[in-house]
Design a protein around this motif. Structure first.
Motif, PDB file in Angstrom:
ATOM      1  N   THR A  38       5.751   0.260 -17.373  1.00  0.00           N
ATOM      2  CA  THR A  38       5.901   1.489 -16.591  1.00  0.00           C
ATOM      3  C   THR A  38       5.512   1.246 -15.137  1.00  0.00           C
ATOM      4  O   THR A  38       6.109   1.831 -14.237  1.00  0.00           O
ATOM      5  CB  THR A  38       5.084   2.676 -17.150  1.00  0.00           C
ATOM      6  N   VAL A  39       4.542   0.369 -14.920  1.00  0.00           N
ATOM      7  CA  VAL A  39       4.170   0.017 -13.545  1.00  0.00           C
ATOM      8  C   VAL A  39       5.357  -0.649 -12.849  1.00  0.00           C
ATOM      9  O   VAL A  39       5.756  -0.258 -11.750  1.00  0.00           O
ATOM     10  CB  VAL A  39       2.942  -0.920 -13.518  1.00  0.00           C
ATOM     11  N   ARG A  40       5.926  -1.656 -13.506  1.00  0.00           N
ATOM     12  CA  ARG A  40       7.063  -2.382 -12.904  1.00  0.00           C
ATOM     13  C   ARG A  40       8.250  -1.450 -12.673  1.00  0.00           C
ATOM     14  O   ARG A  40       8.881  -1.492 -11.611  1.00  0.00           O
ATOM     15  CB  ARG A  40       7.474  -3.555 -13.795  1.00  0.00           C
ATOM     16  N   PRO A  49       3.464   3.740  -4.655  1.00  0.00           N
ATOM     17  CA  PRO A  49       3.081   5.115  -4.351  1.00  0.00           C
ATOM     18  C   PRO A  49       2.495   5.246  -2.952  1.00  0.00           C
ATOM     19  O   PRO A  49       1.838   4.325  -2.461  1.00  0.00           O
ATOM     20  CB  PRO A  49       2.022   5.434  -5.410  1.00  0.00           C
ATOM     21  N   PRO A  50       2.718   6.385  -2.314  1.00  0.00           N
ATOM     22  CA  PRO A  50       2.051   6.652  -1.041  1.00  0.00           C
ATOM     23  C   PRO A  50       0.535   6.648  -1.249  1.00  0.00           C
ATOM     24  O   PRO A  50       0.057   6.859  -2.362  1.00  0.00           O
ATOM     25  CB  PRO A  50       2.551   8.043  -0.653  1.00  0.00           C
ATOM     26  N   GLY A  59      -5.290   1.398 -19.249  1.00  0.00           N
ATOM     27  CA  GLY A  59      -6.219   0.364 -19.696  1.00  0.00           C
ATOM     28  C   GLY A  59      -6.177  -0.872 -18.827  1.00  0.00           C
ATOM     29  O   GLY A  59      -5.570  -0.882 -17.755  1.00  0.00           O
ATOM     30  N   THR A  60      -6.807  -1.936 -19.313  1.00  0.00           N
ATOM     31  CA  THR A  60      -6.989  -3.139 -18.500  1.00  0.00           C
ATOM     32  C   THR A  60      -5.685  -3.866 -18.188  1.00  0.00           C
ATOM     33  O   THR A  60      -5.501  -4.330 -17.062  1.00  0.00           O
ATOM     34  CB  THR A  60      -7.972  -4.111 -19.183  1.00  0.00           C
ATOM     35  N   ALA A  65      -1.579  -5.168 -14.136  1.00  0.00           N
ATOM     36  CA  ALA A  65      -0.184  -5.181 -13.684  1.00  0.00           C
ATOM     37  C   ALA A  65      -0.031  -4.395 -12.391  1.00  0.00           C
ATOM     38  O   ALA A  65       0.680  -4.815 -11.475  1.00  0.00           O
ATOM     39  CB  ALA A  65       0.731  -4.601 -14.765  1.00  0.00           C
ATOM     40  N   ALA A  66      -0.701  -3.251 -12.313  1.00  0.00           N
ATOM     41  CA  ALA A  66      -0.624  -2.430 -11.098  1.00  0.00           C
ATOM     42  C   ALA A  66      -1.201  -3.186  -9.910  1.00  0.00           C
ATOM     43  O   ALA A  66      -0.597  -3.233  -8.830  1.00  0.00           O
ATOM     44  CB  ALA A  66      -1.358  -1.111 -11.305  1.00  0.00           C
ATOM     45  N   ARG A  67      -2.352  -3.767 -10.092  1.00  0.00           N
ATOM     46  CA  ARG A  67      -2.986  -4.513  -8.990  1.00  0.00           C
ATOM     47  C   ARG A  67      -2.177  -5.740  -8.605  1.00  0.00           C
ATOM     48  O   ARG A  67      -2.100  -6.083  -7.427  1.00  0.00           O
ATOM     49  CB  ARG A  67      -4.418  -4.865  -9.369  1.00  0.00           C
ATOM     50  N   ASP A  68      -1.557  -6.399  -9.583  1.00  0.00           N
ATOM     51  CA  ASP A  68      -0.691  -7.552  -9.286  1.00  0.00           C
ATOM     52  C   ASP A  68       0.470  -7.160  -8.384  1.00  0.00           C
ATOM     53  O   ASP A  68       0.968  -7.978  -7.612  1.00  0.00           O
ATOM     54  CB  ASP A  68      -0.145  -8.174 -10.571  1.00  0.00           C
TER      55      ASP A  68
END
Length: 103
Positions: A38-40, A49-50, A59-60, A65-68
């Protein structure tokens, strides 16, 4: 040995122009991300996102994935469930009530 695909993740359709406009303008206040895919897909379909958007990851793995992808993660629930995800977001926006009215 048979290789059985139990499920596969496919991206959703491109969002309406109004969704993209709302996303870019900051009209969207929060996003709940429930998996790395969902992040990708979010970033692929709408872009990052703004800075005003509260980013909540379940979760972790989703957080990683978001931080990557360069996203700032604001909220992660203590337990990885949909209910905890929503509760964590709500608590981050509105502190929990210490007293509930019987009404």
């Amino acid at each position: 040995v048979d290789d059985v695909v139990a499920y596969r993740t496919v991206p959703g359709p491109a969002p309406d122009d109004a969704v993209g406009t709302a996303w870019r303008s900051g009209a969207v206040h929060a996003v709940l991300l429930s998996s790395a895919s969902t992040v990708r897909n979010l970033v692929d379909l709408l872009g990052p996102p703004p800075s005003s958007v509260v980013v909540c990851c379940i979760g972790t793995r989703t957080t990683a994935a978001a931080r990557d992808l360069g996203l700032r993660v604001d909220v992660v629930p203590a337990a990885a469930s949909a209910e905890e995800l929503v509760d964590a977001l709500a608590s981050s926006v509105h502190p929990p009530l210490t007293h509930r009215s019987p009404l």
